[in-house]
Write an enzyme that holds these catalytic residues in place. Structure first.
Site, PDB file in Angstrom:
ATOM      1  N   LYS A  51       0.835  -1.206   0.000  1.00 15.00           N
ATOM      2  CA  LYS A  51       0.000   0.000   0.000  1.00 15.00           C
ATOM      3  C   LYS A  51       0.870   1.256   0.000  1.00 15.00           C
ATOM      4  N   THR A 144       1.557 -19.741  11.190  1.00 19.56           N
ATOM      5  CA  THR A 144       2.809 -19.636  10.425  1.00 19.56           C
ATOM      6  C   THR A 144       2.623 -19.108   9.009  1.00 19.56           C
ATOM      7  N   SER A 146       1.906 -18.004   5.116  1.00 16.75           N
ATOM      8  CA  SER A 146       2.078 -18.560   3.769  1.00 16.75           C
ATOM      9  C   SER A 146       3.288 -17.960   3.075  1.00 16.75           C
ATOM     10  N   GLY A 181      -0.540 -14.108 -13.651  1.00 18.83           N
ATOM     11  CA  GLY A 181      -1.624 -14.112 -12.671  1.00 18.83           C
ATOM     12  C   GLY A 181      -2.323 -12.770 -12.602  1.00 18.83           C
ATOM     13  N   GLY A 183      -4.586 -11.849 -10.553  1.00 19.57           N
ATOM     14  CA  GLY A 183      -5.260 -11.783  -9.254  1.00 19.57           C
ATOM     15  C   GLY A 183      -4.847 -10.506  -8.529  1.00 19.57           C
ATOM     16  N   GLU A 204      -3.078 -14.496 -17.803  1.00 20.66           N
ATOM     17  CA  GLU A 204      -4.002 -15.072 -16.822  1.00 20.66           C
ATOM     18  C   GLU A 204      -4.625 -16.345 -17.385  1.00 20.66           C
ATOM     19  N   VAL A 239       0.684 -20.457 -18.566  1.00 18.90           N
ATOM     20  CA  VAL A 239       2.129 -20.266 -18.714  1.00 18.90           C
ATOM     21  C   VAL A 239       2.816 -21.626 -18.667  1.00 18.90           C
ATOM     22  N   ASP A 314      -3.472 -17.730   7.191  1.00 20.17           N
ATOM     23  CA  ASP A 314      -3.160 -18.269   5.862  1.00 20.17           C
ATOM     24  C   ASP A 314      -2.829 -19.752   5.873  1.00 20.17           C
ATOM     25  N   HIS A 446     -23.532  14.539   2.124  1.00 23.02           N
ATOM     26  CA  HIS A 446     -23.324  14.995   0.743  1.00 23.02           C
ATOM     27  C   HIS A 446     -22.242  16.047   0.723  1.00 23.02           C
TER      28      HIS A 446
HETATM   29  P1  FAD Z   1       1.820 -14.312   8.002  1.00 21.99           P
HETATM   30  O1  FAD Z   1       1.546 -12.854   7.938  1.00 21.99           O
HETATM   31  O2  FAD Z   1       2.373 -14.961   6.790  1.00 21.99           O
HETATM   32  O3  FAD Z   1       2.796 -14.522   9.249  1.00 21.99           O
HETATM   33  C1  FAD Z   1       3.319 -15.765   9.564  1.00 21.99           C
HETATM   34  C2  FAD Z   1       4.586 -15.548  10.356  1.00 21.99           C
HETATM   35  O4  FAD Z   1       4.981 -16.793  10.883  1.00 21.99           O
HETATM   36  C3  FAD Z   1       5.758 -15.055   9.518  1.00 21.99           C
HETATM   37  O5  FAD Z   1       6.324 -13.920  10.106  1.00 21.99           O
HETATM   38  C4  FAD Z   1       6.736 -16.228   9.528  1.00 21.99           C
HETATM   39  O6  FAD Z   1       8.088 -15.818   9.514  1.00 21.99           O
HETATM   40  C5  FAD Z   1       6.385 -16.876  10.840  1.00 21.99           C
HETATM   41  N1  FAD Z   1       6.755 -18.295  10.911  1.00 21.99           N
HETATM   42  C6  FAD Z   1       6.469 -19.279  10.022  1.00 21.99           C
HETATM   43  N2  FAD Z   1       6.914 -20.462  10.459  1.00 21.99           N
HETATM   44  C7  FAD Z   1       7.498 -20.227  11.660  1.00 21.99           C
HETATM   45  C8  FAD Z   1       8.144 -21.054  12.602  1.00 21.99           C
HETATM   46  N3  FAD Z   1       8.237 -22.369  12.444  1.00 21.99           N
HETATM   47  N4  FAD Z   1       8.651 -20.472  13.718  1.00 21.99           N
HETATM   48  C9  FAD Z   1       8.538 -19.142  13.927  1.00 21.99           C
HETATM   49  N5  FAD Z   1       7.929 -18.319  13.065  1.00 21.99           N
HETATM   50  C10 FAD Z   1       7.407 -18.851  11.946  1.00 21.99           C
HETATM   51  N6  FAD Z   1      -4.127  -9.141   2.967  1.00 21.99           N
HETATM   52  C11 FAD Z   1      -5.068  -8.216   3.213  1.00 21.99           C
HETATM   53  O7  FAD Z   1      -6.020  -8.499   3.955  1.00 21.99           O
HETATM   54  N7  FAD Z   1      -4.991  -6.961   2.686  1.00 21.99           N
HETATM   55  C12 FAD Z   1      -3.978  -6.594   1.868  1.00 21.99           C
HETATM   56  O8  FAD Z   1      -3.942  -5.463   1.391  1.00 21.99           O
HETATM   57  C13 FAD Z   1      -2.981  -7.559   1.562  1.00 21.99           C
HETATM   58  N8  FAD Z   1      -1.954  -7.244   0.758  1.00 21.99           N
HETATM   59  C14 FAD Z   1      -0.992  -8.169   0.513  1.00 21.99           C
HETATM   60  C15 FAD Z   1       0.051  -7.822  -0.341  1.00 21.99           C
HETATM   61  C16 FAD Z   1       1.048  -8.753  -0.633  1.00 21.99           C
HETATM   62  C17 FAD Z   1       2.164  -8.364  -1.563  1.00 21.99           C
HETATM   63  C18 FAD Z   1       1.006 -10.041  -0.020  1.00 21.99           C
HETATM   64  C19 FAD Z   1       2.094 -11.027  -0.279  1.00 21.99           C
HETATM   65  C20 FAD Z   1      -0.023 -10.387   0.823  1.00 21.99           C
HETATM   66  C21 FAD Z   1      -1.037  -9.462   1.087  1.00 21.99           C
HETATM   67  N9  FAD Z   1      -2.117  -9.777   1.913  1.00 21.99           N
HETATM   68  C22 FAD Z   1      -3.089  -8.842   2.151  1.00 21.99           C
HETATM   69  C23 FAD Z   1      -2.252 -11.098   2.539  1.00 21.99           C
HETATM   70  C24 FAD Z   1      -1.793 -11.026   4.014  1.00 21.99           C
HETATM   71  O9  FAD Z   1      -0.468 -10.564   4.061  1.00 21.99           O
HETATM   72  C25 FAD Z   1      -1.908 -12.401   4.647  1.00 21.99           C
HETATM   73  O10 FAD Z   1      -3.225 -12.898   4.485  1.00 21.99           O
HETATM   74  C26 FAD Z   1      -1.596 -12.321   6.139  1.00 21.99           C
HETATM   75  O11 FAD Z   1      -0.309 -11.813   6.359  1.00 21.99           O
HETATM   76  C27 FAD Z   1      -1.739 -13.693   6.791  1.00 21.99           C
HETATM   77  O12 FAD Z   1      -1.445 -13.572   8.142  1.00 21.99           O
HETATM   78  P2  FAD Z   1      -0.899 -14.800   9.005  1.00 21.99           P
HETATM   79  O13 FAD Z   1      -0.759 -14.264  10.388  1.00 21.99           O
HETATM   80  O14 FAD Z   1      -1.753 -15.965   8.785  1.00 21.99           O
HETATM   81  O15 FAD Z   1       0.517 -15.159   8.403  1.00 21.99           O
HETATM   82  P1  NAD Z   2      -4.659 -14.825  -6.446  1.00 23.50           P
HETATM   83  O1  NAD Z   2      -5.239 -16.126  -6.106  1.00 23.50           O
HETATM   84  O2  NAD Z   2      -5.389 -13.571  -6.096  1.00 23.50           O
HETATM   85  O3  NAD Z   2      -4.407 -14.736  -8.023  1.00 23.50           O
HETATM   86  C1  NAD Z   2      -3.656 -15.678  -8.718  1.00 23.50           C
HETATM   87  C2  NAD Z   2      -4.085 -15.646 -10.166  1.00 23.50           C
HETATM   88  O4  NAD Z   2      -3.170 -16.439 -10.913  1.00 23.50           O
HETATM   89  C3  NAD Z   2      -5.479 -16.199 -10.391  1.00 23.50           C
HETATM   90  O5  NAD Z   2      -6.240 -15.284 -11.117  1.00 23.50           O
HETATM   91  C4  NAD Z   2      -5.208 -17.492 -11.164  1.00 23.50           C
HETATM   92  O6  NAD Z   2      -6.248 -17.808 -12.060  1.00 23.50           O
HETATM   93  C5  NAD Z   2      -3.899 -17.157 -11.870  1.00 23.50           C
HETATM   94  N1  NAD Z   2      -3.106 -18.328 -12.289  1.00 23.50           N
HETATM   95  C6  NAD Z   2      -2.890 -19.472 -11.593  1.00 23.50           C
HETATM   96  N2  NAD Z   2      -2.107 -20.309 -12.312  1.00 23.50           N
HETATM   97  C7  NAD Z   2      -1.817 -19.674 -13.482  1.00 23.50           C
HETATM   98  C8  NAD Z   2      -1.054 -20.020 -14.636  1.00 23.50           C
HETATM   99  N3  NAD Z   2      -0.437 -21.202 -14.743  1.00 23.50           N
HETATM  100  N4  NAD Z   2      -0.947 -19.133 -15.644  1.00 23.50           N
HETATM  101  C9  NAD Z   2      -1.589 -17.937 -15.565  1.00 23.50           C
HETATM  102  N5  NAD Z   2      -2.328 -17.567 -14.494  1.00 23.50           N
HETATM  103  C10 NAD Z   2      -2.433 -18.412 -13.460  1.00 23.50           C
HETATM  104  O7  NAD Z   2      -3.187 -14.852  -5.812  1.00 23.50           O
HETATM  105  P2  NAD Z   2      -2.111 -13.698  -5.634  1.00 23.50           P
HETATM  106  O8  NAD Z   2      -2.457 -12.499  -6.429  1.00 23.50           O
HETATM  107  O9  NAD Z   2      -0.796 -14.341  -5.820  1.00 23.50           O
HETATM  108  O10 NAD Z   2      -2.282 -13.343  -4.110  1.00 23.50           O
HETATM  109  C11 NAD Z   2      -2.054 -14.348  -3.098  1.00 23.50           C
HETATM  110  C12 NAD Z   2      -2.902 -14.115  -1.897  1.00 23.50           C
HETATM  111  O11 NAD Z   2      -2.519 -12.924  -1.223  1.00 23.50           O
HETATM  112  C13 NAD Z   2      -4.344 -13.985  -2.271  1.00 23.50           C
HETATM  113  O12 NAD Z   2      -5.044 -15.063  -1.702  1.00 23.50           O
HETATM  114  C14 NAD Z   2      -4.820 -12.713  -1.691  1.00 23.50           C
HETATM  115  O13 NAD Z   2      -5.944 -12.900  -0.897  1.00 23.50           O
HETATM  116  C15 NAD Z   2      -3.669 -12.210  -0.835  1.00 23.50           C
HETATM  117  N6  NAD Z   2      -3.513 -10.785  -1.146  1.00 23.50           N
HETATM  118  C16 NAD Z   2      -4.511  -9.942  -0.781  1.00 23.50           C
HETATM  119  C17 NAD Z   2      -4.431  -8.609  -1.113  1.00 23.50           C
HETATM  120  C18 NAD Z   2      -5.539  -7.716  -0.729  1.00 23.50           C
HETATM  121  O14 NAD Z   2      -6.347  -8.095   0.107  1.00 23.50           O
HETATM  122  N7  NAD Z   2      -5.633  -6.513  -1.275  1.00 23.50           N
HETATM  123  C19 NAD Z   2      -3.342  -8.129  -1.807  1.00 23.50           C
HETATM  124  C20 NAD Z   2      -2.353  -9.018  -2.177  1.00 23.50           C
HETATM  125  C21 NAD Z   2      -2.446 -10.349  -1.828  1.00 23.50           C
END
Ligand code: FAD
Ligand code: NAD
Length: 468
Positions: A51, A144, A146, A181, A183, A204, A239, A314, A446
Site C-alpha cells: 500500500k 505460520t 504462507s 496471474g 489476481g 491469466e 504459462v 493463511d 453529501h
Molecule cells: P503471516 O503474515 O504470513 O505470518 C506468519 C509468520 O509466521 C511469519 O512472520 C513467519 O516468519 C512466521 N513463521 C512461520 N513459520 C514459523 C516457525 N516455524 N517459527 C517461527 N515463526 C514462523 N491481505 C489483506 O487483507 N490486505 C492486503 O492489502 C494484503 N496485501 C498483501 C500484499 C502482498 C504483496 C502479499 C504477499 C499479501 C497481502 N495480503 C493482504 C495477505 C496477508 O499478508 C496475509 O493474508 C496475512 O499476512 C496472513 O497472516 P498470518 O498471520 O496468517 O501469516
Molecule cells: P490470487 O489467487 O489472487 O491470483 C492468482 C491468479 O493467478 C489467479 O487469477 C489465477 O487464475 C492465476 N493463475 C494461476 N495459475 C496460473 C497459470 N499457470 N498461468 C496464468 N495464471 C495463473 O493470488 P495472488 O495475487 O498471488 O495473491 C495471493 C494471496 O494474497 C491472495 O489469496 C490474496 O488474498 C492475498 N492478497 C490480498 C491482497 C488484498 O487483500 N488486497 C493483496 C495481495 C495479496
C-alpha cells in the site's frame, strides 16, 4: 523449562493479534517468530509495503496526468525509485516497531527463532546464533502463514523472475513487466509499476481478472487498467515456462486452442497465489494433520486433530487475508478463555487496492445463480456522483444484490474511488441483516462517495435511485 498457558507460533496479523487477545484474557503468553522483525507477511512484505508503494506511485501518476487539469503546474516530475522504496521501508519499520511496543505493553514473551514441536506440549526455538531453547505450553496456536507459490518449470531467480517480495524492493522501474496471474498481487503491483511508466502485460489462466470476485468487477477493472495505464492482457493462457538471460525474460504460454505465445520483457512477476507455510514445524512430532492442499486441517472451531493445538490465518483454509487471520486470532483466544465467540466467514470483505479500488462482501451474482436464489440487482455508476466528478474519479459503480422476496442484502460489489473504505458500511448492514431499503433510508453525507451505495440500494429495493 519456562511454561506458558499459550504459545503462538508466527507473528503475522493472525499470530500477534491472537497473542494480544490471549494476554488481555489473562493467559501467560509466548510468541515465537523466526524473523528479526514482528508482523509477518502483512507488515513486512505484504499489505503495508504494497500500500505504501501504491500510494507513492499514485501521487506520481496524478502529478503527470492530472495536476495540469487541476491547475497545478509541475515541471517534469521524475521518479526516484530509491527514495520511494526507502520511504516504504520507513513505513514498514514504524509499523513493526509498533508491534514490539504492543508485545511489551501486553507482557507477551517474544522468542526470536524458528519454532518447532518436540511433542504436543514442548516447543523448541532454534535461534540465528545456532543455540536452541525449549518451552512448555499448555495450548499452542499455529499462525505460520504462507509463502508465494510458483508453477512447474519456473525458477524464481529473485532478480528478473520475481515474487511480490522482490517486487517491493526493485531498484529501477521495469521497462516491460510481465505479470503471471491476474489476481490481487498481480494487479496491485502491476499498477505500481505501470503508474511509474512500465509497460505491464498480464498473462491469466482464466477468462478474466480477479476471477473469484463478481464478474462485473473484473470486467470494469480490465477496461480501466487498459484505458488509464495501458495494461495488456492475455486471458485463457496457461504459462508453460519462463526463462531469463541477462536483462531479458521470456514467458511462454499456451492458449486454450493450444496456440503458443512468447512475450519478452525485463522482469517477470510470478503472482499465482500463495501456499501454506508449515516447513520444519515438527507437525509429525505433535501428530498434527494437514489437509489435501497442504493446509493445517482444523474443525469449525479452528482446532487441529490434536486437542491442545489450534491453527489460524493463511496456514488454514479460507481467504488468505490479514483481517480474516486477525478475526481468527481473536476467535481462538476467546475460545481458549472459555467464551463463545463467533466468526461470519460470509462477511469477510475482499479489497483490491488498484485505482479504482475494488471491494466486495457477501455473495456474487455467479454464486447466487448457482444457488438458484432469486435476487434483485441495483446499481449506481460513479459518473453520476457529484463527489466523484469533483475528484475526477468517475470510473466504476456500486452494485447491491438483494433477496427478491425479503429485500435482505445478499452481496455488495463496488469498483470506484475509496471503495476499500466504503465497503465497511455494507459489512455493518449485512451483519445486522439489513434490507436494501434499510440502507436506502439512511441519510448519507453529501457530497461523499458513500451516497453511491445509498443510490444503488434505492435502485435495488424499488428501482427509485434519485440521480440516475
Ligand atoms: P503471516 O503474515 O504470513 O505470518 C506468519 C509468520 O509466521 C511469519 O512472520 C513467519 O516468519 C512466521 N513463521 C512461520 N513459520 C514459523 C516457525 N516455524 N517459527 C517461527 N515463526 C514462523 N491481505 C489483506 O487483507 N490486505 C492486503 O492489502 C494484503 N496485501 C498483501 C500484499 C502482498 C504483496 C502479499 C504477499 C499479501 C497481502 N495480503 C493482504 C495477505 C496477508 O499478508 C496475509 O493474508 C496475512 O499476512 C496472513 O497472516 P498470518 O498471520 O496468517 O501469516
Ligand atoms: P490470487 O489467487 O489472487 O491470483 C492468482 C491468479 O493467478 C489467479 O487469477 C489465477 O487464475 C492465476 N493463475 C494461476 N495459475 C496460473 C497459470 N499457470 N498461468 C496464468 N495464471 C495463473 O493470488 P495472488 O495475487 O498471488 O495473491 C495471493 C494471496 O494474497 C491472495 O489469496 C490474496 O488474498 C492475498 N492478497 C490480498 C491482497 C488484498 O487483500 N488486497 C493483496 C495481495 C495479496
Amino acid at each position: 523449562m519456562e511454561k506458558f498457558d499459550v504459545t503462538v507460533i508466527g507473528s503475522g496479523p493472525g499470530g500477534y493479534v491472537a497473542a494480544i487477545r490471549c494476554a488481555q484474557l489473562g493467559m501467560k503468553t509466548a510468541l515465537i517468530e523466526r524473523y528479526a522483525t514482528l508482523g509477518g507477511t502483512c507488515l513486512n512484505v505484504g499489505c503495508i509495503p504494497s500500500k505504501a508503494m501504491l500510494d507513492s506511485s499514485e501521487h506520481y501518476y496524478n502529478a503527470v496526468h492530472h495536476f495540469e487539469e487541476h491547475g497545478i503546474e509541475v515541471k517534469n516530475p521524475k521518479v526516484n525509485i530509491k527514495q520511494m522504496v526507502e520511504r516504504k521501508r520507513g513505513v514498514v519499520k514504524m509499523t513493526c516497531d509498533g508491534i514490539n511496543f504492543l508485545m511489551k505493553k501486553n507482557k507477551i514473551t517474544v522468542f526470536t527463532g524458528h519454532g518447532s514441536f518436540v511433542n504436543k506440549t514442548t516447543i523448541e526455538i532454534a535461534k540465528a546464533d545456532g543455540t536452541k531453547e525449549q518451552i512448555e505450553s499448555v495450548k499452542t496456536i499455529i499462525a505460520t502463514g504462507s509463502k508465494p507459490s510458483s508453477l512447474p518449470g519456473i525458477e524464481i531467480d529473485k532478480k528478473r523472475v520475481i515474487t511480490s517480495t522482490e517486487a517491493l524492493e526493485l531498484s529501477e522501474v521495469p521497462k516491460h513487466m510481465i505479470v503471471i496471474g491476474g489476481g490481487v498481487i498481480g494487479l496491485e503491483l502491476g499498477s505500481v509499476y505501470a503508474r511509474l511508466g512500465a509497460k505491464v502485460s498480464v498473462v491469466e489462466f482464466m477468462d478474466g481478472l480477479i476471477p473469484t470476485m463478481d464478474k462485473g468487477l473484473g470486467k470494469e477493472l480490465q477496461r480501466v487498467l487498459k484505458k488509464n495505464l495501458g495494461f495488456e492482457f492475455y486471458f485463457n493462457h496457461k504459462v508453460t515456462g519462463v526463462t531469463s538471460k541477462g536483462k531479458e525474460v521470456t514467458v511462454n504460454a499456451d492458449n486454450k486452442n493450444g496456440e503458443k505465445i512468447e512475450i519478452k520483457g525485463d522482469y517477470c512477476l510470478v503472482a499465482v497465489g500463495r501456499r501454506p507455510y508449515t516447513e520444519n514445524l515438527g507437525l509429525d512430532k505433535a501428530g498434527v494433520k494437514l489437509d489435501n492442499r497442504g493446509r493445517i486441517e482444523t474443525d469449525d472451531h479452528l482446532k487441529t486433530n490434536v486437542d491442545n493445538i489450534y491453527a489460524i490465518g493463511d496456514v488454514v483454509k479460507g481467504a488468505m487475508l490479514a483481517h480474516k487471520a486477525e478475526e481468527e486470532g481473536v476467535y481462538v483466544a476467546e475460545l481458549l478463555a472459555g467464551q463463545k465467540p463467533h466468526m461470519n466467514y460470509n462477511l469477510i470483505p475482499g479489497v483490491v487496492y488498484t485505482w479504482p479500488e475494488v471491494a466486495a462482501v457477501g455473495f456474487t451474482e455467479e454464486q447466487l445463480k448457482e444457488q438458484g436464489k432469486k435476487y434483485k440487482v441495483g446499481s449506481f455508476p460513479f459518473k453520476a456522483s457529484g463527489r466523484a466528478r469533483a475528484s475526477m474519479d468517475t470510473d466504476g459503480f456500486v452494485k447491491v444484490l438483494a433477496d427478491e422476496a425479503t429485500d435482505e442484502v445478499l452481496g455488495v460489489h463496488m469498483i470506484g474511488p475509496r471503495t476499500a473504505d466504503m465497503i465497511a458500511e455494507a459489512v455493518v448492514a449485512m451483519e445486522y441483516r439489513a434490507s436494501a431499503e434499510d440502507i436506502a433510508r439512511i441519510c448519507h453525507a453529501h457530497p461523499t462517495f458513500t451516497e453511491s451505495l445509498k443510490e444503488a440500494a434505492l435502485d435495488a429495493t424499488a428501482k427509485r435511485a434519485i440521480h440516475i
